[in-house]
Each structure stands twice: as structure tokens, then as C-alpha cells.
Motif scaffolding. Structure first.
Motif, PDB file in Angstrom:
ATOM      1  N   GLU A 168      -2.233  -1.008   1.065  1.00  0.00           N
ATOM      2  CA  GLU A 168      -3.532  -1.236   1.707  1.00  0.00           C
ATOM      3  C   GLU A 168      -3.394  -1.320   3.222  1.00  0.00           C
ATOM      4  O   GLU A 168      -4.258  -0.819   3.957  1.00  0.00           O
ATOM      5  CB  GLU A 168      -4.170  -2.515   1.169  1.00  0.00           C
ATOM      6  CG  GLU A 168      -4.628  -2.408  -0.263  1.00  0.00           C
ATOM      7  CD  GLU A 168      -5.045  -3.749  -0.857  1.00  0.00           C
ATOM      8  OE1 GLU A 168      -4.785  -4.814  -0.238  1.00  0.00           O
ATOM      9  OE2 GLU A 168      -5.614  -3.737  -1.957  1.00  0.00           O
ATOM     10  N   ALA A 169      -2.310  -1.925   3.700  1.00  0.00           N
ATOM     11  CA  ALA A 169      -2.088  -2.017   5.150  1.00  0.00           C
ATOM     12  C   ALA A 169      -1.872  -0.633   5.755  1.00  0.00           C
ATOM     13  O   ALA A 169      -2.419  -0.321   6.819  1.00  0.00           O
ATOM     14  CB  ALA A 169      -0.893  -2.929   5.450  1.00  0.00           C
ATOM     15  N   HIS A 170      -1.086   0.194   5.077  1.00  0.00           N
ATOM     16  CA  HIS A 170      -0.881   1.572   5.556  1.00  0.00           C
ATOM     17  C   HIS A 170      -2.207   2.331   5.560  1.00  0.00           C
ATOM     18  O   HIS A 170      -2.508   3.070   6.499  1.00  0.00           O
ATOM     19  CB  HIS A 170       0.138   2.313   4.683  1.00  0.00           C
ATOM     20  CG  HIS A 170       1.543   1.851   4.860  1.00  0.00           C
ATOM     21  ND1 HIS A 170       2.194   1.851   6.070  1.00  0.00           N
ATOM     22  CD2 HIS A 170       2.435   1.365   3.962  1.00  0.00           C
ATOM     23  CE1 HIS A 170       3.425   1.389   5.919  1.00  0.00           C
ATOM     24  NE2 HIS A 170       3.587   1.083   4.645  1.00  0.00           N
ATOM     25  N   ARG A 171      -3.010   2.149   4.517  1.00  0.00           N
ATOM     26  CA  ARG A 171      -4.319   2.804   4.446  1.00  0.00           C
ATOM     27  C   ARG A 171      -5.207   2.338   5.606  1.00  0.00           C
ATOM     28  O   ARG A 171      -5.875   3.152   6.257  1.00  0.00           O
ATOM     29  CB  ARG A 171      -5.004   2.503   3.110  1.00  0.00           C
ATOM     30  CG  ARG A 171      -6.290   3.312   2.947  1.00  0.00           C
ATOM     31  CD  ARG A 171      -7.108   2.841   1.787  1.00  0.00           C
ATOM     32  NE  ARG A 171      -7.616   1.517   2.125  1.00  0.00           N
ATOM     33  CZ  ARG A 171      -8.000   0.618   1.250  1.00  0.00           C
ATOM     34  NH1 ARG A 171      -7.928   0.850  -0.030  1.00  0.00           N
ATOM     35  NH2 ARG A 171      -8.449  -0.546   1.651  1.00  0.00           N
ATOM     36  N   ALA A 172      -5.183   1.042   5.902  1.00  0.00           N
ATOM     37  CA  ALA A 172      -5.987   0.508   7.012  1.00  0.00           C
ATOM     38  C   ALA A 172      -5.555   1.114   8.346  1.00  0.00           C
ATOM     39  O   ALA A 172      -6.402   1.456   9.185  1.00  0.00           O
ATOM     40  CB  ALA A 172      -5.882  -1.013   7.052  1.00  0.00           C
ATOM     41  N   HIS A 173      -4.244   1.265   8.549  1.00  0.00           N
ATOM     42  CA  HIS A 173      -3.760   1.889   9.784  1.00  0.00           C
ATOM     43  C   HIS A 173      -4.221   3.345   9.878  1.00  0.00           C
ATOM     44  O   HIS A 173      -4.639   3.799  10.951  1.00  0.00           O
ATOM     45  CB  HIS A 173      -2.232   1.817   9.880  1.00  0.00           C
ATOM     46  CG  HIS A 173      -1.721   0.445  10.115  1.00  0.00           C
ATOM     47  ND1 HIS A 173      -0.674  -0.091   9.413  1.00  0.00           N
ATOM     48  CD2 HIS A 173      -2.119  -0.526  10.973  1.00  0.00           C
ATOM     49  CE1 HIS A 173      -0.455  -1.319   9.830  1.00  0.00           C
ATOM     50  NE2 HIS A 173      -1.321  -1.611  10.770  1.00  0.00           N
TER      51      HIS A 173
END
Length: 82
Positions: free
Chosen positions: A55-60
Motif C-alpha cells: 500500500e505504501a508503494h502504491r501511495a508513492h
């Protein structure tokens, strides 16, 4: 055909907004999984990372590309490829 990048993979046709850093190799992987329909849980499992890290990678990715949601990411990827 797509051109091969220096890592032996394929270069992403998607480019970040002006002033943003280019996508990382991991962000490319996450984008590929998202455009393939993977959920956060499935994508994390396939990459060997937690759902939260995925999810963090997707947010970035969303921040770099100016996407409002995963559907925007898919639209952007498809519009650049087609």
C-alpha cells in the motif's frame, strides 16, 4: 515493442509529474501487479512484502503520477501503452 532498460527489464512508458523522482524498480513491479488486477494483499504476497508495504508503494506511485485511485493508475498505464 518496448525497450529493455539497464536492469534487463522493460522500461515503463509512464512518466512521473514534473519535479518528481522517476519510478523505482519496486514501484514498477507494484504498478504491473495493480494493472494486472492484484489486490493489496495479493500484490504484497507475490512480492514477498506485507500488505501495508505494498500500500505504501502504491501511495508513492499515486503521488508521483498524480493518480487519485488505483483505477487512475490503470487508466494511465493503458493510455501510455496503447
Amino acid at each position: 515493442t518496448r525497450s529493455s532498460d539497464a536492469r534487463g527489464g522493460y522500461a515503463s512508458p509512464i512518466t512521473p509529474h514534473a519535479g518528481q523522482q522517476p519510478l523505482t524498480p519496486r514501484e514498477h513491479e507494484v504498478l504491473t501487479l495493480i494493472t494486472g488486477g492484484a489486490s493489496n494483499k495479493e500484490g504484497g504476497h507475490r512480492l514477498g512484502i506485507s500488505k501495508r508495504t505494498f500500500e505504501a508503494h502504491r501511495a508513492h506511485l499515486m503521488g508521483k503520477l498524480g493518480a487519485k485511485n488505483a483505477a487512475d493508475l490503470v487508466r494511465m498505464a493503458l493510455s501510455e501503452i496503447l
